[in-house]
Design an enzyme around this catalytic site. Structure first.
Site, PDB file in Angstrom:
ATOM      1  N   SER A 248      -4.349   7.305 -10.918  1.00 12.88           N
ATOM      2  CA  SER A 248      -2.669   6.739 -10.942  1.00 12.88           C
ATOM      3  C   SER A 248      -2.978   5.659  -9.588  1.00 12.88           C
ATOM      4  CB  SER A 248      -1.966   8.015 -10.228  1.00 12.88           C
ATOM      5  OG  SER A 248      -2.510   8.398  -8.789  1.00 12.88           O
ATOM      6  N   ASP A 249      -1.918   4.867  -9.831  1.00 14.28           N
ATOM      7  CA  ASP A 249      -1.423   3.989  -8.484  1.00 14.28           C
ATOM      8  C   ASP A 249      -1.171   4.695  -7.263  1.00 14.28           C
ATOM      9  OD1 ASP A 249      -1.361   1.731  -7.429  1.00 14.28           O
ATOM     10  OD2 ASP A 249       0.236   0.821  -8.848  1.00 14.28           O
ATOM     11  N   TRP A 250      -0.977   3.935  -6.101  1.00 20.08           N
ATOM     12  CA  TRP A 250      -1.113   5.238  -5.341  1.00 20.08           C
ATOM     13  C   TRP A 250      -0.077   5.840  -4.513  1.00 20.08           C
ATOM     14  CZ3 TRP A 250      -5.328   3.578  -6.716  1.00 20.08           C
ATOM     15  CH2 TRP A 250      -6.769   3.682  -5.436  1.00 20.08           C
ATOM     16  N   ALA A 252       1.541   7.120  -7.474  1.00 23.00           N
ATOM     17  CA  ALA A 252       2.051   6.892  -7.849  1.00 23.00           C
ATOM     18  C   ALA A 252       2.780   8.454  -8.990  1.00 23.00           C
ATOM     19  CB  ALA A 252       2.174   5.953  -8.899  1.00 23.00           C
TER      20      ALA A 252
END
Ligand SMILES: *[C@@H]1O[C@H](CO)[C@@H](O)[C@H](O)[C@H]1NC(C)=O
Ligand SMILES: *[C@@H]1O[C@H](CO)[C@@H](O)[C@H](O)[C@H]1NC(C)=O
Ligand SMILES: *[C@@H]1O[C@H](CO)[C@@H](O)[C@H](O)[C@H]1NC(C)=O
Ligand SMILES: *[C@@H]1O[C@H](CO)[C@@H](O)[C@H](O)[C@H]1NC(C)=O
Ligand SMILES: *[C@@H]1O[C@H](CO)[C@@H](O)[C@H](O)[C@H]1NC(C)=O
Length: 733
Positions: A248-250, A252
């Protein structure tokens, strides 16, 4: 001991054992079969965000359980090792794309990979694959421009380069993250065909290049968060055959359960258990979800296998260096300043050059250097994550930056070169303290043979603003009074050279001013910015080509940023972005995609095309240097599809950068291996049968030769025009 051998990294490639996916997966399966549920969950859950003493993403793992594995360090990227010392500050991704030099793209990926490896970072959180759909898009500079094919080549070469030294590259951000406003709350609405043919294409190339990781994006796609979107995960893993892991993006992920079920393989950054208003995290929570049966055991196992598969594939089980991000004694810069400077030169695009303004000649005896953007200011590290402007703009802001080890500002690079050129120090006049104090600019401009005026804009990641630009640019105007500065200098000096730094297109109301003899688009060249621009001004040919189209004004582009917070971003323009929009709507831009002047001229003759296979066109064209100096041409091939399928007039499908001496000719061979369009009805890639046009030229607006070819493709239903919106019709110029 270690630090004494590390400087060699820049000179010697690290010998890394690479494995096939098949071998890596089999090793990963065997390792994971010995792990408990808790251990498997630990392998896929970050331990929190503590960049001051840790990596931006950390997987902690007991080393005894998997031989050689002591956890994983994930670090930003893309433009260098973030939050570190002893690293380089590389050029922006947009500059790498602008070189149109495939070898150089590979080499910079390798150099970046060496620095991540040298610092003990297992995963490079780069490159960026999102397209410059709208020129204001905040993170455009991290990406590779507005064309899916150029972006595919640029990112896949960088991935191969970085992974060749055993670092896992990350294709990000998957998908539809083309602006910053509302990225955590908004949804991108992209139709099936546009998704495949435009935004997915670079991800397809990244998977084909063997990328180890993909990062899902913050935004929703069709109303479902990208990291929880099973449809998107299926496209990636089943359709494209991606074998590595999706992180995941941070922060996200809003629902850890939905993400786990949808196909997310690693949650970042993880850490503290969630409060009500915070994103969900895994770790112990994931263990509970598996124990309660909400998440299948096999799904957790699949996550762990995917993470370890990438790790084994890149040979990281064999002596991967320890994390030394903050240790200044571990210096990984090697000779990378050379490639940074080379990219600076090869990405600089000469937009205008009249009356022989460039390169400078011996007759030049005095020089004015004007503009804050030529200066050191308070230096590139004055603001955290480069989120502020002080001195020359050499990179954008946000997580995609690195600390600069040093910077050579233009005033320094040019002054040094000018001395070598025989211009006396007293004849180098500088006015670069404040772009609103025009009197000083006029004074120096009036007294010099040539006036170089540096102007800029900037953009970055939306978690912080710079001068009230929240990631995406508010407009396409130059910053800090730039337009007035240019106009003022041009009114005072007949030989005014404008140098533009920044993330992309800007408005140029002064473009046709008769005293402006040259316009140079330098974008964001990183730490060697001043040396690169000095090389260019004093004789090295700037051989960049525009990786985006520059229009006369904002209303002429296909797309604008939606500045609302809970936005629904409909990609209504469909397949028609960048130059494809200009072609489609008959809009003549200031400068087309692919454009860039050389100091010489080239002739295109003898275009021959043939169908080698049903899905493979070969074109050869003879290029001749018809001028008087050696020079570089970027030969571009655009493909026109058969009528009836609503494709853009032409799409870039091949290019080659060559250097030729005066009167020298060369036959250039260009391969077109992608004749596909996405057939929505059958949900398959298909080659439409009919007449194809092969265009060859020096930019999307400068076609020098074309040929047609019949291809027996599949019989497809002719498509309905996918995009009908009266809003845009009157926009035609
Ligand atoms: C998103 O919605 C569009 C329009 O309904 C549809 O064509 C497309 O297939 C959807 N994409 C995904 C990935 O769900
Ligand atoms: C330039 O000077 C003006 C007027 O004195 C001031 O408002 C502005 O902040 C200065 N700009 C910079 C970048 O220092
Ligand atoms: C061009 O520069 C000269 C000074 O060298 C000036 O006299 C002239 O007015 C300028 N032209 C324009 C159009 O500003
Ligand atoms: C492209 O980059 C390579 C590798 O750095 C370099 O040797 C070559 O000269 C460049 N090509 C051109 C045409 O500039
Ligand atoms: C063109 O493609 C063929 C087959 O895929 C390959 O053998 C050849 O090297 C390619 N040529 C160029 C110039 O990329």
């Amino acid at each position: 001991m270690l630090s004494s051998i590390l400087p060699l990294l820049g000179l010697l490639s690290v010998a890394v054992a690479h494995r096939t996916w098949v071998d890596a997966i089999s090793l990963a399966k065997s390792a994971v079969s010995k792990l408990s549920t808790e251990e498997q969950a630990a392998l896929v859950s970050g331990t929190g965000f503590n960049p001051a003493f840790d990596c931006v993403g950390t997987i902690a793992f007991p080393s005894s359980k998997v031989s050689g594995l002591e956890g994983l360090c994930l670090q930003d990227g893309p433009a260098g090792v973030r939050f570190a010392q002893g690293n380089s500050a590389f050029p922006a991704g947009i500059n790498t794309a602008a070189t149109f030099n495939v070898t150089l793209m590979r080499e910079v990926g390798l150099a970046i990979g060496e620095e991540f490896r040298g610092k003990g970072a297992n995963v490079w959180l780069g490159p960026v694959l999102n397209l410059a759909r709208t020129p204001q898009g905040g993170r455009n500079w991290e990406g590779a421009g507005g064309d899916p094919f150029l972006a595919s080549v640029s990112v896949s070469e960088q991935i191969k380069g970085a992974q060749s030294v055993g670092v896992i590259a990350t294709a990000k951000h998957y998908i539809g993250n083309e602006q910053e406003h509302g990225r955590n709350t908004g949804t991108s609405i992209i139709d099936d065909r546009t998704l495949r043919e435009v935004y997915l294409l670079p991800f397809k190339a990244a998977v084909d290049a063997g990328v180890g990781a993909v990062m899902c994006s913050y935004n929703k796609l069709n109303g479902t968060y990208a990291c929880e979107n099973s449809r998107l995960m299926d496209i990636l893993k089943s359709e494209l055959g991606f074998k590595g892991f999706v992180m995941s993006d941070w922060w996200a992920t809003s629902s850890g359960l939905e993400a786990a079920k949808a196909g997310l393989d690693m949650m970042m950054p993880g850490g503290t258990p969630p409060a009500d208003d915070q994103p969900d995290v895994w770790g112990p929570t994931l263990v509970k979800m598996v124990e309660s049966g909400e998440v299948a055991k096999s799904r957790l196992k699949d996550m762990a296998v995917r993470v370890l598969s990438a790790w084994y594939k890149l040979g990281q089980d064999d002596n991967f260096p320890k994390v030394t991000l903050h240790d200044p004694d571990v210096d990984v810069q090697g000779n990378h300043r050379d490639i940074i400077r080379q990219i600076g030169v090869e990405s600089t695009v000469l937009l205008k050059n009249v009356r022989g303004a460039l390169p400078f000649r011996e007759s030049l005896k005095s020089l004015a250097i004007i503009g804050e953007d030529s200066s050191y200011g308070k230096g590139p590290n004055e603001f955290a994550d480069r989120a502020g402007v002080s001195g020359t703009v050499a990179i954008g802001w946000g997580s995609g930056t690195a600390e600069f080890p040093y910077i050579v500002p233009p005033v320094e690079g040019i002054t040094k070169k000018a001395h070598e050129f025989g211009i006396s120090p007293s004849k180098i006049l500088v006015a670069n303290k404040n772009d609103t104090s025009l009197d000083e600019a006029i004074d120096v401009a009036e007294s010099a043979d040539a006036a170089i005026v540096f102007v800029f804009s900037n953009s970055g990641e939306g978690y912080t603003d710079v001068e009230r630009n929240f990631g995406d640019r508010n407009d396409l105007k130059l910053w800090h009074n730039g337009d007035q500065l240019v106009a003022t200098v041009a009114s005072a000096n007949r030989n005014t050279i404008v140098v533009i730094h920044g993330p992309g297109a800007v408005d140029m109301p002064w473009v046709n001013h008769p005293n402006i003899t040259a316009i140079v688009m330098a974008m964001m060249p990183g730490q060697e910015t001043g040396n690169a621009i000095a090389d260019v001004l004093f004789g090295v040919e700037p051989s960049g080509r525009l990786p985006f189209t520059i229009n006369a004004d904002r209303a002429k582009y296909c797309c604008d940023v939606d500045y609302s917070e809970y936005n629904t971003i409909e990609y209504k323009e469909g397949l028609f972005i960048d130059y494809m929009w200009n072609d489609h709507r008959g809009i003549t831009p200031l400068f087309w995609f692919g454009y860039g002047l050389s100091y010489t001229t080239f002739g295109y003759t003898e275009l021959r095309v043939s169908l080698v296979r049903s899905d493979y066109i070969l074109a050869t064209v003879t290029i001749t240097n018809t001028g008087f100096v050696s020079g570089v041409e970027v030969v571009q091939l655009y493909l026109g599809f058969p009528k009836g399928y609503s494709e853009p007039v032409k799409k870039l499908r091949a290019f080659e950068k060559i250097r030729l001496d005066p009167a020298e000719s060369r036959a250039v061979t260009l391969n077109v291996t992608d004749l596909n369009i996405w057939d929505v009805a059958s949900q398959k890639w298909a080659i439409p049968g009919g007449t194809y046009t092969i265009y060859v030229g020096a930019s999307a607006g400068d076609i020098r030769a074309s040929e047609t070819l019949e291809v027996d493709g599949y019989v497809l239903q002719a498509f309905k025009e996918p995009f009908e919106d009266e809003r845009f019709v009157n926009q035609q110029s």
